[in-house]
Structures are given as C-alpha cells and as structure tokens.
Write a protein that holds these residues in place. Structure first.
Motif, PDB file in Angstrom:
ATOM      1  N   GLU A 222      57.572  36.070   3.326  1.00  0.00           N
ATOM      2  CA  GLU A 222      58.433  35.938   4.514  1.00  0.00           C
ATOM      3  C   GLU A 222      58.032  36.911   5.612  1.00  0.00           C
ATOM      4  O   GLU A 222      58.878  37.411   6.343  1.00  0.00           O
ATOM      5  N   MET A 261      50.945  33.287   1.967  1.00  0.00           N
ATOM      6  CA  MET A 261      50.450  32.167   1.166  1.00  0.00           C
ATOM      7  C   MET A 261      49.283  32.710   0.345  1.00  0.00           C
ATOM      8  O   MET A 261      48.674  33.707   0.724  1.00  0.00           O
ATOM      9  N   THR A 304      45.668  24.387   6.730  1.00  0.00           N
ATOM     10  CA  THR A 304      44.992  24.857   5.521  1.00  0.00           C
ATOM     11  C   THR A 304      45.388  24.028   4.305  1.00  0.00           C
ATOM     12  O   THR A 304      44.636  23.953   3.334  1.00  0.00           O
TER      13      THR A 304
ATOM     14  N   TYR B 217      61.604  22.408   4.458  1.00  0.00           N
ATOM     15  CA  TYR B 217      61.081  23.713   4.071  1.00  0.00           C
ATOM     16  C   TYR B 217      62.165  24.783   4.062  1.00  0.00           C
ATOM     17  O   TYR B 217      62.316  25.529   3.080  1.00  0.00           O
ATOM     18  N   CYS B 218      62.913  24.881   5.158  1.00  0.00           N
ATOM     19  CA  CYS B 218      63.869  25.993   5.278  1.00  0.00           C
ATOM     20  C   CYS B 218      65.064  25.861   4.341  1.00  0.00           C
ATOM     21  O   CYS B 218      65.806  26.831   4.163  1.00  0.00           O
TER      22      CYS B 218
ATOM     23  N   THR D 204      59.185  28.587  10.195  1.00  0.00           N
ATOM     24  CA  THR D 204      59.438  27.158  10.324  1.00  0.00           C
ATOM     25  C   THR D 204      60.817  26.831  10.857  1.00  0.00           C
ATOM     26  O   THR D 204      61.052  25.739  11.380  1.00  0.00           O
ATOM     27  N   SER D 205      61.769  27.750  10.778  1.00  0.00           N
ATOM     28  CA  SER D 205      63.107  27.439  11.293  1.00  0.00           C
ATOM     29  C   SER D 205      63.066  27.124  12.778  1.00  0.00           C
ATOM     30  O   SER D 205      63.936  26.420  13.284  1.00  0.00           O
ATOM     31  N   ASN D 221      54.760  24.650   3.011  1.00  0.00           N
ATOM     32  CA  ASN D 221      54.495  25.747   2.075  1.00  0.00           C
ATOM     33  C   ASN D 221      52.992  25.888   1.820  1.00  0.00           C
ATOM     34  O   ASN D 221      52.268  24.904   1.725  1.00  0.00           O
ATOM     35  N   GLU D 222      52.534  27.112   1.689  1.00  0.00           N
ATOM     36  CA  GLU D 222      51.131  27.394   1.404  1.00  0.00           C
ATOM     37  C   GLU D 222      50.201  26.787   2.446  1.00  0.00           C
ATOM     38  O   GLU D 222      49.091  26.350   2.124  1.00  0.00           O
ATOM     39  N   SER D 223      50.624  26.758   3.699  1.00  0.00           N
ATOM     40  CA  SER D 223      49.777  26.188   4.748  1.00  0.00           C
ATOM     41  C   SER D 223      50.091  26.815   6.090  1.00  0.00           C
ATOM     42  O   SER D 223      51.186  27.345   6.305  1.00  0.00           O
ATOM     43  N   VAL D 224      49.128  26.766   6.974  1.00  0.00           N
ATOM     44  CA  VAL D 224      49.342  27.192   8.362  1.00  0.00           C
ATOM     45  C   VAL D 224      48.613  26.187   9.245  1.00  0.00           C
ATOM     46  O   VAL D 224      47.596  25.627   8.864  1.00  0.00           O
ATOM     47  N   LEU D 259      54.144  28.723  10.394  1.00  0.00           N
ATOM     48  CA  LEU D 259      53.810  29.475   9.187  1.00  0.00           C
ATOM     49  C   LEU D 259      54.791  29.194   8.049  1.00  0.00           C
ATOM     50  O   LEU D 259      55.952  28.865   8.304  1.00  0.00           O
ATOM     51  N   PRO D 260      54.331  29.400   6.808  1.00  0.00           N
ATOM     52  CA  PRO D 260      55.213  29.163   5.673  1.00  0.00           C
ATOM     53  C   PRO D 260      56.193  30.317   5.436  1.00  0.00           C
ATOM     54  O   PRO D 260      56.062  31.083   4.479  1.00  0.00           O
ATOM     55  N   MET D 261      57.144  30.456   6.310  1.00  0.00           N
ATOM     56  CA  MET D 261      58.233  31.411   6.131  1.00  0.00           C
ATOM     57  C   MET D 261      59.403  30.871   6.950  1.00  0.00           C
ATOM     58  O   MET D 261      59.204  30.098   7.894  1.00  0.00           O
ATOM     59  N   ASN D 262      60.627  31.233   6.574  1.00  0.00           N
ATOM     60  CA  ASN D 262      61.788  30.686   7.264  1.00  0.00           C
ATOM     61  C   ASN D 262      61.919  31.224   8.674  1.00  0.00           C
ATOM     62  O   ASN D 262      62.078  30.481   9.621  1.00  0.00           O
ATOM     63  N   ARG D 263      61.872  32.537   8.810  1.00  0.00           N
ATOM     64  CA  ARG D 263      62.102  33.172  10.099  1.00  0.00           C
ATOM     65  C   ARG D 263      60.990  34.153  10.419  1.00  0.00           C
ATOM     66  O   ARG D 263      60.289  34.611   9.544  1.00  0.00           O
ATOM     67  N   THR D 304      56.666  40.926  10.783  1.00  0.00           N
ATOM     68  CA  THR D 304      57.962  40.275  10.993  1.00  0.00           C
ATOM     69  C   THR D 304      58.978  40.719   9.946  1.00  0.00           C
ATOM     70  O   THR D 304      60.182  40.659  10.197  1.00  0.00           O
TER      71      THR D 304
END
Lengths: 365, 365, 365, 365
Positions: A222, A261, A304, B217-218, D204-205, D221-224, D259-263, D304
């Motif tokens: 995160e 990731m 990716t 996702y979220c 992603t939010s 998830n696991e991607s950008v 990005l694979p993160m919520n915030r 972040t």
C-alpha cells in the motif's frame, strides 16, 4: 519424467530432431537462493537441454534447496547447497552467477579458469571502462582484464556476439526496459539526446531477498516511493549501451520507484525529438519478428500484468505532438530483466533455439 | 517455432520419440476469456502435442483474443473469438468448456454429439444424482443422461477411468484441495466422519471475471471475508466424492473465504479421528510417486506461494493429540484447481505423459 | 494547535465542559517504533486529554521519532527516542508498554514503582498462574507478584475493574476477536465446550516489525499460510478468559493464518451447541449499546475492510442447524486488537469518555 | 456520545471555548456511496462542529447507508439514502457534491439557489473559461455563469477567498500533488516553464467505484499501467492554476499511472530551471507553518505510506545539477486529494479551525 519431447508440432521439426545428437548441458547456479536464483532453477528444470547439477548459496550453504525455496519440488528440492567458493563439478559446462556485484567477479573468473561458460547476472561485467565501473559502483574491480571479452547480452541487439561468447554480462532490468525501445530510435537519429527522462516503476523482487526493515511486507504494501537519487547505478549502464547499440551519446535522467507488487517493471520514457508520429512504425518494424518483443497497436499502452511470468517486453508508443512522445515499456524484472534473458542468452551460446524453455504468454492474472 | 524438442534428456526417451507417430491434437476452448480460459490458452500454447484451434466467448465474440486477454501473444492473440454456440471446427478433437454451470451442459452435449472428447470445467457433470445437482445448483439439468458416463477427474484417484473417458467432469477447486489429503485417510478408516470441518481460503480469481462491485480492486484489497454460508455448493461435491473415492459417508462443515491475492487456495482441515500420529506417514506413502502432490516433512506447513503457477498440491500434517489433527493443503486454484488438472486429465485421455505441459515448480515469488 | 474543542455538539456537553477542570495527562510510550507503538502515537496525538511526553525504543534510541516512523508529523516527529531503561519523566502519569514479552514486565514494574499507571500491551500480565505463563511463553516471569493486581482489559467485560486499575494487561488480538462473541454464549450455556474450533486469519502487521526474511514483502504478498501449530500461545489466553468472563472451562483448537494485507483480523468460530438459532439475538442484545461492537443483521458476514482503521469488532452469526453454527468476527489487529483497546482502557482509567480519540467508522477503502 | 470536548489542552483554548456560542452545522453529501463520499461521511461524523443530516446516492437510493458502505457504523449507518434530485432539508447549511462532472453542476446550482454553501468535488467549477472546460471535458457546461464566483480551493494558496466563498471548486488529486510544490518555485521564477514533466502514480480508489472489468481486483493487482494519453483532463487544470497561483504560463507533459494499492498518490516532477540547490530551502520556508504540508529534509524522499489516512502532502526535493531537479510529492488521493481538502475548505468557510477533524498523522502501516 518429462516426456514433453515424445511428439512435436510438425514433421520438419521432428525430422530435425531425429537427426540430431542427444545431449544435456550440466548447469551450476551460484546465488541460488535469491529471487533470481529461484527463477533460474525453475527455468532450467523445465528446459529441454539444460539440467541443474550444482547449486551454491553462501548464507544457506549446507541446507537443502527445497528447505530454502518454497516453490521448489522434485529432484532439485533435494539438492544440498554448496558455497559460492566450492569447486564446480567437472561436468558442469555453464555457470549462472546471481551474486552481488563485486563478489560475482571472483566467481566468474574462477569459473572461466575452470573452462566453463558463464552468464553473469551481476553488474560486474556490464561496463567496458574501469573508471565508469568505479563511478557507478564505488569500488575497484578485481578482474578488469575480462571487460573486453565480456559480451553485454541485450539479446535482441547482440545475437551474433552472444552466440560466440564465453562470458555474458547479463543486462540490468532497468536498462533492458529502457534500451529495447530506445535503441532503434537512436539509430534512426530521431531523439533529442539531451533530455531523455526515464521514470521507472519496479516490483519489489528487484530489491532482493535480504532481511531489511524497509523491505518488510508492511513497509512496502500500500505504498510507493522513489529512490536512488541523485543518480542510480543503472544510469551509467543505460548511457554506455545507448552509445554501444544506438551509436549516440546520451544523457539520461533516471528516477526509479518501488511498487507494492512482487514482479513487473514499467518504464515511462518522456522524450523529445523529430517525426514522433513515425516512431510507432519504426519500433513495429524493428521488432516484427522478435519472439519476445511485442509493440502494441498505436495508442494502446501496456501493463505489467500482460507480461508477468513471460520473457516478453511489451511496448506502447504515444506521440503527443510532432516533437514530443511518451513510450511505455513493460518487462518481468525477474525474467526479461534477469533470469529469462540470461537463459535466452544461454540458449544462443549453446546453439539451441533462442526461445527454448521461455514463455511468451504471461501468467495472467 | 517451438523447438523444445530438438534434444531430450535421455537416450531412452529419444528412442521412444523416434519410433512414435507425430501428431498434434486440435483443441477448442469455450469460455476462453475468463481467468480459467486464459490459463487453458497459456497451457495449451506451450504444450508439445495440443494446439489451440478454436476459441469462443459469448460476450466478447468477434474480438481478437489478444484484445481481451492482455497476457496473450503470438498466433493465438490474433485469433478471432467465436460464440459458444458456433459450430466447432471439424478437426477439433478435444473441447474444454469453461462456462457457467447450466450453460456448460448444452455445449458439452453438442460437442459430444459432434464426436469430440470433452473436459468440462463447470460443475455440470460432477454429480451422479439429479436430486443432488438440483439441491446444490437450484436448477434442473438439461442432460442428466450424461451423468453416468462422465468421469469425475480427480486425477490421482481416477487415472484408469480418465484415460478411457469421453467426458471429464473436472473437479472444483475447493473439493480438489479437500479430497486429496482426505481420501487416503478415509480409506484408512481413521477419520471421525461426523465432524469434518473445512475452512478454505481462496484467491480472488476463483470468483471469476464478471464486472461486479464487490469484486472491484478496492473492495477486495486489504480485506478478507467469509461467504457461501450456510452451505456452499462445493460441500455436496466434497461429500459425494469422499464417498466415491474414500468409501465413507461423511458430512463436511465447509466455510470458504476470499482473500486479497489473485491465485492460490489454502484449505485447513480440522479433524478428529484415531492414530493421528500415523497420518503423516499414510499421506507420505500414498503420494510418494505423484508428480503433483508433495507432502511436506512432518511439522512443516505449506503456503500458497510455494505452489502458485504450478500444478502441485502441497500438504502439511500436524497431529495435535492422538485424536485431533490439522491438515493444511495448498493448490493454485486456476491450475490444480481448474485448468492444470483439466490438462492433466486431457493428457491421460490422449495417451500423453500426464505431466506434459504442466509445471511442478512454482513461480516464486 | 488543535482547536477541535472550540464548539461542541450540544448545550449539555458544553455546559459540562464549562464546569470541568482542564487537564492534560502526560503519556509515555515504551516500544514506540513498532507498528503498535506507531498507532499509539497517532491515537494519543489526536486525543483531547492525553499528550505524548516521552517515547522510548531500544534499537532506535537517540534518533528522532520522525526519522523512524514515516507517518509521524509535527511536534512528536521531532521528539528524540529514549531507551526503555531510561527514567520516565516525573510528570508522566500513564505508560503504555509495547515491548516483547519478558522485557515488558521489567519496564512495567519500574513504571509502577515510579507511581505511574500502566497499560501493558505485551502478554506478560495476561495470566493469573505462573505455571500457565511458563507453559505458554517458555520462560520464568520476573514479577509474578503483580499477577493478581493486573486487570485483563477486555473492556466490554471488565469496565468496572479497568476503571480502578493501576495495571492493565491489554488482551491479545486473537483472544479479543474470539472472546467478544464467545463469552455471551458461554454465559448462556449454549456452547458445546469440548469442540471449539478457532480458525483465525491475520494481517501481517501482527507479526511485528523485525527484519526477518519470512516477513519480507515478496514472501508474504500473494500468499497465505498457517502457523503456530500445534499450540499457539494465545490458546492459553483464550481458555483462561473464557473461564474468567464466560464462567466455563473450554478447550480451543486454534489455528492462526497470516494473510497478505497490513491490518485486519478475521476469526471464524466453528461451534457446536444448543439453540443456535437464538445466538444471533443473544449477541445482538448483549452488544446493543456497545460503541465498538456491531452485530450484523442475521445472515450477513463481516469483512475486515469494514473495520480497518476503527476500534470496532464486527460480528456475523450463521446457524447451520439447531446444533451447529459459524460465527465470524473482525477487528483491526492494531486497534481493537492492540493500541485502540489500550486507549479505550486508558480512557476508563482516567475517567474520560471511553470513546475519546477512537474511531467507529472504518477507513474505507 | 462524543465527549472529545470535555477538556482541552490549554487554558487559553478553553477560555476561548467558554466564551463562544455553540453550534452544529448540518451537512448534506450528494454522491455518498462512492469512495470519496464514504470518506466525507467518516470525516464529518468525527468532526466537532459538522453533522451529517442528508445523504444522497442515485443508484443506491432507498437503501440504508450501512448496507452499501461497510465501514459505516452508528447513527449514520441507519440513514436512508435519498437521490441527488431530492430536495435538501431546510436546515442543511453545507453541501458536498461528490458527483460525476456534468451531473454535479446541476446539483450545485440547485443547492446554491436553496441558499446553501457548496463544496463541489467534481471538476465542474475548476475552470474559468468555458472553452477550456469543453476542451478538457468534451461537453457543454450547464451553468457557466457560476464560473466567476467559484473559488478554486487549493487551500494553502487560497485561504482568504475560500473563507468568503459560497462555492468551492475542490481541486483534483493530480493537480493538488503537482501544484503544491510547483507554485512557490514558479513564483520564484526559477523553473523552466517549457518542459515540466509530471509523472504521477495513483492508488486505484481514484478511479472510482463503478463495476468495470478493468477495475476488478485481479486486473489491477500485481500490475501497473499508464493511461490517459495523449492528454489527461487534469493537465488543463494544472496549467490554469499554475498561472493563477504561480503567475506563469506553463505547459505540462502529464502521464498518470494506476497502481495496485487502494490509496495514495505520488507525483514525480522532472524539472529544469535555475538555482536548483536553493529549491529545498524555498519550499521549506514556504510551508514552514503549514499544518498539512511537510517538506522532508534535503535528500529524503517521501512515500505514500507516510501520508495515507492523513490530510498531509509530503514533499521531497533532489537537485541533480544546478539546472535540473526532481521533486516528489505524496498525498492521500481521497484526503488531501479529495475529501480531506474539501473539509479543510469547509472549516475555513464556516470560521472553524482549518485543521478541525483532519489527521496530520498517517495510518501507518
């Protein structure tokens, strides 16, 4: 056990097969218990002509591979880990060194002395000048006499030399993702070489498997951060091989970031130049027959996820104006950015099909 | 293109190869654009004897496979998607149906009528009784006449039948992870069959690729939840095949959970019984020669990282007392839990080596 | 700086305010740089009546808090870290000890000797018997004489004692998530106490901030595993306080799992008993007026996303039959499972509103 | 229930309190069930002077807030959702509109007509020219007559205007993270305005809560990936307010990534200019007294994780040469990038302390 070879896809290939001698190449992996080492084991174990015969890993020496590498199974899992200093078995013909820079050079030297071929995944033989090596790595090099012989193995631009090489300097992940799209445009003399901005985003496996607080799950998850400023070591490597393959002297401004990731690397190139609307076609033409480079349709940008688990580099091109463009390239940092490209090079060194044992489809999702 | 076959690992295998006829089996995949369909494409494309000839996907029909599946490359990426109702090409010999239950049965029937062999990855042919199917799936079945013929393909316990089958009912992911360790202990009559508690944890790819808010996702990331209570459909499947393979009538109390990861499934079995200290040895013996089942050393517990990307099931056993034990099993829900086991079965149906095209090493990390 | 207090929500409250003395309680946090310590700092800093005056952290002593804790800002970030052995400032009235078990007891003793009140977040004072402590923690305890005085601070069941306490043993995260739904049903004598199966899933922050290989991002991410078998330390704690609050002797079979998420804990209780269809109502009634326990409507199951960042425990109940039920409870392991409950207890110890400085809404997503 | 106000931190503050009138401002939130709406509810609910009185959400109208928002608890969870078209309760004084652009303008107009103050979190009032709005959003605007009155609420540069405003155009997340470090350097006339490269990475939010396949967990998830080329809408907003606050006309080349993160949002500015070694000091001075902007020590770069859950913007500065620099800024896209800044502005509009109800410490980890 692996009978993948009983039948084949066309008569021609089978005919070829029937007339060829049978052989397996014994392989050693030094630095077997890091993330790159684990990938090398996986790839070699499912390869039709290479076979793992020797595994070394300093800190874990004496343990079984399967006790240190959870993904490992079968015969390899039961192999006992040697140290990187242990003598290599005589029948080993090929050595992969996945060791820290500095340490790698010593092992590479010993392996060559023992008559093996070597693919070195460290940074130790990626530079031709001792001064640049020192500037980038802050240390003196124990075997600069090998610099000239080493072949920088960015496969798509170095096939002929790779095939003849005794020592491959396997490229870094950031330079691989940067140079693949950049070199053809440098050769076309369409890039303003004074302002090449390379903004890269890497999965965390690129940082290795050391027990450091800032690599703990809860510190990376995160979150995203930049690192490596003011100048990351790979900037020198990009510049050296942009000149080597692209025949132009460039200056890169390189900012790497670490992402939550495991694998995957995305590099965003912010470029100025000429005739940017022709760039998509130039790259499409350049890579049309490459098994591991895919230029996406104009206006499409890669992720990716599309290349994770494969040896591919996917490239997207977006012209912003006649003189400005953004290029995005994606690789799996552990495959095309490390173990995959190492095997691609090894395939060439031993006269095998370049794609043997390497995936073109991603493990998705 | 794929010259994996030029050389081989031993003289014996090559000799066998030289004396065998060359053939490629043309394959169709119905439901090609879901996560399981994508895995089937990846596996078939790198398989030595199968070849993708036909892809269908209702909602995406008319598009190119590569435009819908980002991991796809090469020839398959350029294939245009048919609908599941389109006629199958005549030369197709094998059909994988990765369709929703209910819809699958109709396609399976048509494929069999057209003379194809079928591996059905839906739930439509996993039960032998129409009553149980209705209880579990809440709908009438269009082709119960095929129930008897269908072979439930939990490969390790059904090899002989699978090899002769025209129609495979490929097991669900939860039942696969549950039955593999359970069946040998049921056969040994060491389990108290009245209180079998199955607490499973699954990666999110098991929930499919539908655009639903609760799969965003979220909503999934950084969270875990249980679902499927009071009785998930797979409970019936577990009970039916515990009896079928383990020869004992059992009642499972099954609680599945969804986890923030793409793949991987871990099942924790909370068991009562007798002689629990012998269970580790029983399972070790049972699976000693299995290429895709690994019983860990006593006291060691598996993680899904250890099997992700492979077709393996890893099993750990912990006796808590003479009469209480915990067993933990891990599979990749898209591989041993779906596409991998489907291919394992298909290999047997066509007389190929059971392991062809399937990984034993995990993609780690 | 924080003027949250200028106005208020009702005349009554303001009137109360106007007539009350003004005071701030000076607080010390020992073990300030772990994940729990960081949460304590965050909570105290936004609390209306507590104020951070002293931070200690052995391995990081001498550094600034803000250099070790990236989330920290303002005045606290500029505080220099003492060691856990340094004397506490005289004006400190309350000490939170977030230290490893064993180490905590010594600091707790010293703080009490110095006249402070203490909330201990370690396991050192959660047991009343030295034998059980030794069984669970494998070590002798330096200050068993404090066992009797310590109040086990599962707030919802211990308010009166907490309010009078000098020393709080703050409950572990697994016992908190287990006991909250269990205790009322034990008191109702509706649970079969011989087979209580506790299957817990925890975010990784529960494992702490030590630099260990198996806590690295790439080892935890995209994976799940069980651990702590045959008997995790928290099993003793659950049993002791099930008896203490629920007045029944129970045996738990407890299997914890670690999940790829930072925070959150979900506990699945597999239970036998009587009148299970009444359990939802019993729990609903029990917790109707609790600010931090929310029993979901019948048939609804909680997710950790719903409570992350809050001090809440969400509970879902599903009766499977008259004699079988599944209960799922969720807490944020760092809040209701650690720092949040610690502050809830501290609020009571100093006569403040129990909810002061604690969130009921989750940080979602 | 919330007695946060009983005591306070200093006599002065309490004295002020005792002499002030007591009031609560009733608030409406339109678009309450998206991720930004959920954050607004959470923030308002723990705010000392605002109170949620009305929630609207078109697609979910008629449901209870708690049934749609899992993080919600207490009184707000029991509120029934209205539609965005329903009349606002008379006693509501402040309306937050978290609606799609286009739709927002209509609701804003109605709210102003009804005599409410409005903080609009959409893009509808961020531009002063109808032509630019059309260029960026591809649609005609229903109420351009409000453009002049609307105050662009980048709080740190607009306090006086915000305090007097009836309508706030709350800034976008990308512009907020870009403009905060950029404006002071533009005012210092030290930036080469012709080549400002903005490479942003967002959780992603930021993409919202619509049920779209490309926002599914397994796709992100696991991607950008990069998106929004050739020109994302926020580029116009950056340019307009660089001129507005920085008094220089600039051109940005802006590439956002998901990005694979919520915030969390991290923006990397690749800049040319003069006297770059003075930039760190300029920014440090500029923001020295800001509660929500933290300039890190020279050479330190933010992550972040350090700001997630807080209303802070953390800024790191790295001079690469006298004329080249990289600036990295981090915000929580849902807080300083949306709901947090909205509340910061609302505090000013109603004469409250600007920091009321807003966190300076991150929720870490």
């Amino acid at each position: 056990m692996n009978l993948n070879v009983i039948m084949t896809k066309s008569f021609d290939e089978t005919d070829a097969l029937r007339s060829m001698p049978v052989m397996n190449i014994a392989v050693a992996i030094l630095g077997a218990t890091g993330y790159t080492g684990a990938e090398l084991i996986r790839l070699i174990e499912s390869h039709p002509h290479f076979e793992v015969k020797h595994l070394a890993a300093h800190s874990q020496a004496g343990k079984l591979a399967g006790d240190v590498l959870p993904g490992c199974a079968g015969k390899v899992a039961a192999m006992r880990l040697a140290t990187a200093d242990d003598a290599l078995p005589e029948n080993v013909e090929l050595v992969f060194t996945a060791l820290p820079h500095g340490a790698a050079a010593t092992s590479v030297f010993a392996a060559l002395e023992a008559g093996k071929k070597v693919v070195d995944l460290s940074a130790d033989f990626r530079h031709k000048s001792h001064d640049i090596y020192q500037a980038a790595y802050g240390a003196s090099h124990p075997h600069p006499e090998l610099f000239e012989e080493a072949v920088y193995g960015l496969t798509e631009f170095a096939r002929a030399d790779v095939a003849k090489a005794r020592l491959i300097a396997n490229p870094g992940c950031y330079p691989t993702s940067t140079l693949l799209p950049l070199v053809p445009l440098l050769n076309a003399e369409l890039i303003d070489t004074s302002t090449i901005i390379v903004d890269s985003k890497s999965g965390t496996s690129g940082a290795g498997r050391s027990a450091k607080t800032d690599l703990l799950y809860c510190e990376i998850n995160e979150s995203v951060k930049a690192y490596g400023l003011p100048r990351h070591r790979h900037a020198w490597e990009m510049e050296e091989w942009a000149l080597g393959f692209g025949h132009q002297s460039i200056t890169v401004r390189f900012v790497p970031h670490i992402l939550p990731m495991n694998r995957g690397m995305l590099t965003t190139l912010h470029l100025n130049g000429a005739s940017t609307h022709s760039w998509h076609e130039i790259l499409t033409d350049q890579f049309a027959d490459e098994p591991f480079v895919k230029v996406l349709p104009e206006g499409r940008l890669p992720s990716t996820a599309g290349i994770s688990g494969s040896n591919r580099c996917d490239i997207g091109v977006a012209a912003l104006s006649d003189s400005e463009a953004v290029i995005v390239s994606c690789i799996d940092n552990l495959l095309k950015g490390a173990a995959g490209q190492a095997l691609q090079n090894a395939n060439l060194m031993f006269g095998f099909d370049e794609t043997a044992g390497l995936a073109t489809h991603a493990l998705w999702p």
